[in-house]
Write a protein that holds these residues in place. Structure first.
Motif, PDB file in Angstrom:
ATOM      1  N   VAL A  37      67.440 -45.705 -32.527  1.00 61.39           N
ATOM      2  CA  VAL A  37      66.136 -45.646 -33.189  1.00 61.39           C
ATOM      3  C   VAL A  37      65.307 -44.553 -32.524  1.00 61.39           C
ATOM      4  CG1 VAL A  37      64.044 -46.918 -33.802  1.00 61.39           C
ATOM      5  CG2 VAL A  37      66.239 -48.111 -33.762  1.00 61.39           C
ATOM      6  N   LYS A  45      58.393 -48.228 -32.634  1.00 63.42           N
ATOM      7  CA  LYS A  45      59.771 -48.581 -32.210  1.00 63.42           C
ATOM      8  C   LYS A  45      59.802 -49.870 -31.378  1.00 63.42           C
ATOM      9  CE  LYS A  45      60.230 -44.686 -29.992  1.00 63.42           C
ATOM     10  NZ  LYS A  45      58.883 -44.113 -30.243  1.00 63.42           N
ATOM     11  N   SER A  46      58.918 -49.943 -30.363  1.00 64.98           N
ATOM     12  CA  SER A  46      58.918 -51.136 -29.505  1.00 64.98           C
ATOM     13  C   SER A  46      58.455 -52.362 -30.279  1.00 64.98           C
ATOM     14  CB  SER A  46      57.998 -50.924 -28.295  1.00 64.98           C
ATOM     15  OG  SER A  46      58.478 -49.871 -27.508  1.00 64.98           O
ATOM     16  N   ASP A 165      65.204 -50.732 -25.056  1.00 61.32           N
ATOM     17  CA  ASP A 165      63.971 -50.021 -25.422  1.00 61.32           C
ATOM     18  C   ASP A 165      63.696 -48.945 -24.376  1.00 61.32           C
ATOM     19  OD1 ASP A 165      61.573 -49.112 -26.331  1.00 61.32           O
ATOM     20  OD2 ASP A 165      60.590 -51.072 -26.396  1.00 61.32           O
ATOM     21  N   GLU A 166      64.162 -47.750 -24.654  1.00 62.83           N
ATOM     22  CA  GLU A 166      64.040 -46.606 -23.744  1.00 62.83           C
ATOM     23  C   GLU A 166      64.563 -46.925 -22.344  1.00 62.83           C
ATOM     24  OE1 GLU A 166      60.755 -44.009 -24.056  1.00 62.83           O
ATOM     25  OE2 GLU A 166      60.058 -44.933 -25.900  1.00 62.83           O
ATOM     26  N   ILE A 197      66.853 -47.624 -28.500  1.00 61.75           N
ATOM     27  CA  ILE A 197      65.648 -46.816 -28.754  1.00 61.75           C
ATOM     28  C   ILE A 197      65.609 -45.729 -27.695  1.00 61.75           C
ATOM     29  CG2 ILE A 197      63.127 -46.857 -28.810  1.00 61.75           C
ATOM     30  CD1 ILE A 197      63.344 -49.841 -29.563  1.00 61.75           C
TER      31      ILE A 197
END
Ligand code: ATP
Ligand code: MG
Length: 287
Positions: A37, A45-46, A165-166, A197
């Motif tokens: 993503v 995104k988060s 997430d990152e 992500i």
């Protein structure tokens, strides 16, 4: 196909006054897929990741984990077990003073019997490639190793799906590469669905499918080759394409025709060799 995650027409705002962080978003992730993503800062995104783990619930629309609507409070524990999350900062995710105790933490809280915990954490630490560090203090490990400890802690719960997430954002290139190798192996060898992500286009290029978000909506979707060959559209969303796609695009613009769907370095080198010499790279003595 077998659905792992689904967001159906999801709208979400953090407050009444605020703009929509998610704005009528529909997306699906199939079981076994590796989805990246992408999207500029603040595009949601988060917020989407937190909907996929039932941390947030939609204001309108529905989110499903397999076939369970995330509004089903009675099945919250089951949903959290199915979808594990790994966040950006490894230091915020480590709670114990020894690696294996950290990996066991959530299982202990769930009251899993000790023998079962031993089996599961050993398996998880091996899968995350940190088994040899199991007796070390987490603060003595590198960022990438700590992030793999966090991944092991999640894997020990035996999730069907992992959302990162990152998770590579704070790591150096070696740490990032090792985390990505771990994630890819969890996906390919162990069938764990991955939603990754990231702001690194080279990482997105490894995925089966790329979703590009913009202002709470899906702006682009497709295989990495499909998405990254639309260079101008990607750039208009304030994102980059992988360097090899960028180079091929610039060369084509400059009059040296290159294939439009190149996303990795080897492929780019072969295409460049062919464009210059007229021969396949296989004929090149160095290749
Ligand atoms: N806890 C919060 N309270 C209020 N607004 C928030 C909160 N978290 C995020 N937002 C806002 O919601 C929108 C979407 O944020 P989100 O964190 O999902 O974006 P993101 O794509 O993950 O961004 P980044 O790339 O910076 O991580 C942004 O406008 C952001 O400012
Ligand atoms: Mg974010």
């Amino acid at each position: 196909m077998d659905q792992m995650l689904r967001a159906q027409d999801v709208t979400f705002s953090y407050s009444h006054e605020q703009h929509k962080a998610l704005d009528g978003l529909t997306a699906q992730v199939e079981r076994g897929e590796f989805v990246a993503v992408l999207g500029a800062n603040g595009c949601g995104k988060s917020t989407l990741a937190k909907h996929f783990n039932a941390i947030l619930l939609p204001v309108s629309g529905m989110v499903y984990i397999e076939d369970i609507p995330t509004t089903d409070e009675d099945r919250l524990l089951e949903m959290r077990q199915k979808v594990g999350m790994v966040f950006q900062n490894p230091d915020n995710q480590i709670v114990a003073t020894v690696v294996e105790e950290d990996v066991a933490f959530a299982l202990e809280n769930l009251g899993v019997p000790p023998a079962e915990i031993r089996t599961r954490i050993d398996e998880a630490m091996k899968m995350a490639g940190i088994y040899k560090h199991r007796e070390k203090a987490p603060h003595k490990l590198s960022g990438g190793q700590k992030q793999r400890v966090a991944i092991a802690g999640v894997i020990a719960m035996r999730p069907d799906c992992l959302i990162l997430d990152e998770a590579t954002a704070m790591l150096d290139p070696i740490g990032r590469e090792k985390v990505m190798r771990t994630v890819r192996s969890l996906n390919r060898d162990h069938g764990i669905t991955v939603v990754h992500i990231t702001h690194y286009m080279e990482e997105a290029a490894m995925a089966d499918r790329v979703i590009v978000m913009s202002e709470g909506k899906i702006a682009m979707e497709g295989t990495p080759k499909e998405v990254f060959s639309r260079v101008e559209e990607v750039k208009a969303l304030h994102l980059d394409v992988p360097q090899s796609a960028e180079l091929c695009h610039a060369l084509t613009e400059a009059g040296l025709p290159m294939p439009v769907d190149v996303i990795d370095v080897d492929e780019c080198a072969r295409a460049l060799y062919k464009a210059i010499t007229g021969k396949e790279a296989g004929e090149c003595p160095q290749s």
